[in-house]
Design an enzyme around this catalytic site. Structure first.
Site, mmCIF file in Angstrom:
data_model
loop_
_atom_site.group_PDB
_atom_site.id
_atom_site.type_symbol
_atom_site.label_atom_id
_atom_site.label_comp_id
_atom_site.label_asym_id
_atom_site.label_seq_id
_atom_site.Cartn_x
_atom_site.Cartn_y
_atom_site.Cartn_z
ATOM 1 N N VAL A 41 49.642 30.418 -19.981
ATOM 2 C CA VAL A 41 50.194 29.613 -21.065
ATOM 3 C C VAL A 41 49.796 30.248 -22.396
ATOM 4 C CG1 VAL A 41 50.295 27.335 -22.098
ATOM 5 C CG2 VAL A 41 49.945 27.560 -19.643
ATOM 6 N N GLY B 117 46.941 29.293 -15.231
ATOM 7 C CA GLY B 117 46.924 28.435 -14.052
ATOM 8 C C GLY B 117 47.580 29.151 -12.906
ATOM 9 N N GLY B 118 47.706 28.445 -11.814
ATOM 10 C CA GLY B 118 48.298 29.039 -10.630
ATOM 11 C C GLY B 118 49.756 29.378 -10.831
ATOM 12 N N PHE B 119 50.417 28.646 -11.711
ATOM 13 C CA PHE B 119 51.853 28.851 -11.883
ATOM 14 C C PHE B 119 52.161 29.910 -12.923
ATOM 15 C CE2 PHE B 119 51.262 24.275 -10.963
ATOM 16 C CZ PHE B 119 51.585 24.361 -9.629
ATOM 17 N N ASP C 235 48.901 18.341 -8.200
ATOM 18 C CA ASP C 235 47.838 19.196 -8.721
ATOM 19 C C ASP C 235 47.087 18.524 -9.877
ATOM 20 O OD1 ASP C 235 46.260 21.429 -8.800
ATOM 21 O OD2 ASP C 235 47.642 22.596 -10.034
#
Ligand SMILES: *[C@@H]1O[C@H](CO)[C@@H](O)[C@H](O)[C@H]1NC(C)=O
Ligand SMILES: *[C@@H]1O[C@H](CO)[C@@H](O)[C@H](O)[C@H]1NC(C)=O
Ligand SMILES: *[C@@H]1O[C@H](CO)[C@@H](O)[C@H](O)[C@H]1NC(C)=O
Ligand SMILES: *[C@@H]1O[C@H](CO)[C@@H](O)[C@H](O)[C@H]1NC(C)=O
Ligand SMILES: *[C@@H]1O[C@H](CO)[C@@H](O)[C@H](O)[C@H]1NC(C)=O
Ligand SMILES: *[C@@H]1O[C@H](CO)[C@@H](O)[C@H](O)[C@H]1NC(C)=O
Ligand SMILES: *[C@@H]1O[C@H](CO)[C@@H](O)[C@H](O)[C@H]1NC(C)=O
Ligand SMILES: *[C@@H]1O[C@H](CO)[C@@H](O)[C@H](O)[C@H]1NC(C)=O
Length: 803
Positions: free
Chosen positions: A507, A502-504, A617
């Site tokens: 995972v 993801g953008g962050f 989000d």
């Protein structure tokens, strides 16, 4: 704004004038409505001897009202006739049944629109009366005693055939059958699946139909009895049963043997034709069924797909193990015809994941149980594996020399007593992890050995965990675990199993020493100092809700920032909605659950946490699914964690743009309503199984199309359903979801509902009106559809107002 409140106080003055007007006209206990008079609110008319009563009623817990006739003075209302069975009204005080000067009897709803009418006209105007007679017939005629009947309810029976003039047959003038049709369920008198009719081809006979197929037949009427149902004649409660034919009609009628005995024939919502008599004192006052045809389990498809019917049980229908009612509301109300479904359909590669549940003493025939095939195999094992190989195969039977497999839905299984020789073993495919027949064995073995094993495991796990982690993080964080980087590295096998990106950050899957699976998020772009990071993490750690992914712990070493979450077995909603090549798809019921679950999770973030949290989000990638396909919202609180980086991250994430509220662009302050907007966009995708960004074939934008069609009701929106569902969904839920989605994407955030309201809408607790067409959808075309947002207008201020 969104709700239709049940009592609209605006109307009170009108209501009062109504009641007053009415009081002066209709005297208490009258049996007549005269020209110009109206029946409204809780007023009723009562037949002369006090047997029947007519007025507005509401069936069960329903909020709908109907004009009906019932036996007066019975504790439980037994309704024998309904006027507007297809067109309920919601407020009887604002509606009226009125007799017009031309002799027409009409029901006007809250908006003064005629929703039901007798369509009758009298020859002599001004003198017509509408009278409720003591046989339960509601007639309009020239005067109290006149024989000239203009219109009568006996010509239009609903599900009940009354003695003393009630009829079943054929109206030769109108060329219409006079027949009974079942109520749909205990709370809905609209015509259901089953009907009771008379046919004449030389001789008359009575039949039961399920719309398409005859399932009971009385045999010919010989003039004194039915060939195949002579019991009707031997019934002690009825007399003068006979068939009459005239120029205008042909009909069966009957009388009650003793005028004091109340009796009726009716077709039940589960397709049985029954004759009842009222017993005053045996052992209590109640209706007793004297006669019924056919047996409950002989009614075709009465329990729908994947259910068994048991004659000896009430209710007769039970879903097969591992299945649940497709429309549980109807099921609870005694309409089983929708049948049962698996919660989420899944068919493993090669079928290894599945097994079979054996249902003993099951009676089935090969004709009406669904699509079956005979296979030329020799053994039970081969028969079984033939079925496992094909994902459409749902059941098989091997009776020693014949192998039969079922493709698709299975109907009309009947559960017999254990000693009944008519039955055999029927094997239904279920998920291996589901509750199989071996469960009982498990419980016994498990109860004895399991306890000690469990004790041992727990001890080992605790010891290992102690060794493993640095220790509990003693902030206000409660139970958060502070992990060592090298342990996380080991548990994720050096970050080898990537679950998503993801953008962050990415995972990864890992597992704890006690073999619990975890998901580890490796944050990038986090420039926060250690103290602030710990503070934010401990805030996130305190947020626990069944519909939120739980943070278990974190790791902070130097520049490294990692978060450790519960692992969600079924991955993200995005996988399930859009992966074309998977043979796993979510049934409507599961989708609806996910909508409600997501709303609950967000509502918790918005309203129940100490500091309100805006998710910022919401999209299918951030909705994870647990073992039971419950929604768990992920990635909340990260907006704060990433600080100013967040806005930059958001804009660069592919796929997020389609969910962003207009205020993100306009630069207005961001509130929780920005999440509501994204949630609305998410609903469109759950309903349709397509990405909002994709245009339809004709270049239209999907949410715009839905908004346009909303006024067309359930039929209008069913076309938007994901094609994979093949139309299998509760239309009222689809309509509700579409309306909620359109309310959520209103331009002005003040017009968007809170998540709390959304939950109530979806659960049907509050009615929801048709939303206005969102302005920003106007002129949505190919060019503008993918939200060509001017991202550079963004400033980091937008984010600071978001937390
Ligand atoms: C009928 O409705 C009126 C007005 O709401 C109410 O005052 C009255 O109690 C009701 N009567 C009965 C019998 O429910
Ligand atoms: C009256 O006529 C309307 C329109 O033709 C029809 O839909 C309705 O069923 C009729 N009502 C009755 C009681 O026959
Ligand atoms: C019958 O109706 C007409 C107009 O429709 C009216 O002039 C006349 O007085 C009425 N007759 C009675 C007896 O009410
Ligand atoms: C009349 O209809 C019934 C049922 O549909 C059928 O069994 C019977 O043979 C028919 N009789 C004649 C004379 O057509
Ligand atoms: C049959 O219908 C006509 C026209 O409605 C009517 O005049 C006649 O009285 C009716 N006959 C019977 C026997 O009801
Ligand atoms: C009335 O209905 C209730 C609930 O369905 C039931 O328990 C009760 O036995 C019924 N009473 C009579 C007299 O039928
Ligand atoms: C009526 O029953 C038959 C099986 O006997 C079934 O095939 C058909 O689908 C049923 N009709 C409806 C409308 O359910
Ligand atoms: C499963 O069986 C049905 C019916 O025979 C057939 O149409 C279908 O193609 C089969 N599917 C697979 C994957 O073999």
């Amino acid at each position: 704004m969104y709700l239709k409140t049940k009592s609209t106080y605006l109307y009170l003055p009108i209501l009062f004038s109504f009641v007053l007007l009415f009081e002066t006209r209709l005297s208490e206990g009258t049996n007549v409505i005269a020209i110009g008079q109206t029946l409204s609110g809780n007023k009723t008319i009562v037949s002369k001897e006090g047997t029947f009563e007519l007025g507005f009623f509401t069936p069960g817990k329903s909020r709908n009202y109907y004009i009906g006739i019932w036996y007066k003075d019975f504790a439980n209302k037994t309704v024998v006739w309904v006027a507007n069975r297809n067109h309920p009204i919601s407020n009887p005080f604002h509606s009226e049944l009125k007799l017009f000067p031309n002799g027409n009897l009409a029901l006007l709803n809250e908006a003064r629109i005629q929703i039901w009418s007798s369509n009758s006209t009298a020859k002599k105007h001004n003198s017509t009366l509408a009278i409720l007679l003591d046989n339960g017939n509601f007639v309009t005629r020239d005067s109290q005693e006149s024989a000239n009947i203009i219109w009568q309810s006996f010509d239009y029976p609903t599900d009940t055939w009354l003695p003393g003039g009630g009829k079943i047959g054929y109206n030769k003038l109108k060329k219409e059958n006079i027949y009974l049709s079942s109520w749909r369920n205990a709370e809905d008198p609209a015509p259901g699946l089953f009907s009771f009719e008379v046919e004449t081809n030389g001789t008359a006979h009575m039949l039961l139909y399920n719309r398409t197929k005859r399932y009971w037949y009385s045999g010919e009427w010989t003039g004194t009895s039915f060939v195949l149902a002579p019991e009707i004649q031997r019934n002690p409660y009825i007399s003068n049963f006979g068939y009459f034919s005239s120029a205008n009609e042909s009909k069966f009628t009957y009388d009650t043997d003793n005028p004091k005995t109340l009796t009726r024939f009716m077709i039940d919502k589960t397709g049985q034709y029954r004759q009842f008599a009222w017993r005053e004192s045996f052992p209590e006052r109640r209706w007793v069924a004297n006669w019924l045809r056919p047996e409950q389990c002989e009614v075709p498809n009465v329990c729908g797909a994947f259910a068994t019917c048991n004659q000896l049980k009430a209710p007769s229908c039970t879903c097969l193990q591992g299945y649940e009612p497709r429309v549980s509301k109807n099921w609870d109300l005694g309409d089983y015809t929708d049948g049962c479904i698996k919660r989420a359909f899944k068919c493993g590669v090669g079928g290894e994941e599945d097994t079979f549940l054996s249902i003993k003493a099951t009676r089935f025939s090969f004709q009406d149980t669904g699509d079956s095939l005979s296979l030329d195999v020799e053994s039970d094992k081969e028969c079984k594996s033939a079925c496992l190989r094909n994902c459409s195969c749902t059941a098989y039977v091997f009776d020693g020399d014949k192998c039969v497999v079922w493709i698709g839905e299975v109907y009309n299984l009947q559960q017999l007593g254990p000693d009944d020789k008519r039955g055999g073993v029927f094997r239904v495919r279920i998920k291996k992890s589901g509750k199989g027949s071996k469960i009982s064995v498990w419980i016994v073995v498990g109860a004895v050995g399991g306890f000690f094993a469990f004790l041992g495991m727990v001890t080992v796990a605790i010891l290992q965990l102690r060794k493993w982690k640095v220790g509990k993080y003693n902030g206000s964080a409660g139970d958060l675990v502070l992990f060592k980087y090298k342990d996380i590295k080991k548990s994720t096998k050096d970050f080898s199993e990537k679950l998503g990106e993801g953008g962050f950050g990415a995972v990864f899957r890992g597992s704890l020493p006690d073999s619990r699976a975890i998901a580890v998020k490796r944050l990038k772009n986090s420039k926060q100092g250690e103290k602030q990071f710990r503070a934010e993490v401990s805030t996130i750690g305190q947020i626990q809700h069944i519909n939120l992914v739980r943070l278990q712990g974190f790791c902070i070493e130097g520049e490294k920032r990692l978060l450790v979450f519960d692992y969600m077995k079924n991955g993200s909603l995005e996988n399930h909605l859009f992966r074309q090549n998977s043979n796993v798809f979510l049934e409507w019921k599961a989708r609806y659950n996910i909508m409600i679950g997501t709303a609950r999770g967000l509502n918790y973030l918005h309203e129940k946490c100490r500091d309100c949290i805006i998710h910022c989000d919401i999209k299918p990638d951030n909705i994870l699914l647990d073992d039971e396909y419950n929604a768990k919202v992920a990635d909340f609180g990260l907006a704060k964690l990433l600080g100013r980086e967040f806005s930059r991250v958001l804009t660069t994430i592919r796929g997020t743009r389609g969910y962003l509220a207009p205020e993100w662009i306009s630069g207005e302050a961001i509130t929780v309503k920005a999440d509501v907007f994204s949630y609305g966009k998410l609903l469109f995708e759950i309903i349709s199984g397509r990405r909002n960004m994709e245009l339809l074939d004709d270049g239209d934008y999907f949410p715009a199309l839905v908004a346009k069609k909303l006024s067309e009701g359930e039929e209008g929106v069913m076309q938007f359903l994901d094609q994979k569902l093949q139309g299998v969904a509760d239309p009222s839920e689809v309509l509700r979801a579409c309306r909620v989605a359109c309310w959520c994407i209103q331009d002005d955030e003040k017009n968007r509902p809170s998540m709390g309201l959304v939950i109530q809408f979806l659960e049907g607790i509050i009615e929801i009106e048709i939303p206005p067409f969102p302005r920003f959808l106007h002129g949505f075309t190919k060019d503008t559809a993918d939200h060509t947002i001017v991202f550079h207008q963004w400033t980091s201020e937008t984010t600071s107002s978001s937390s």
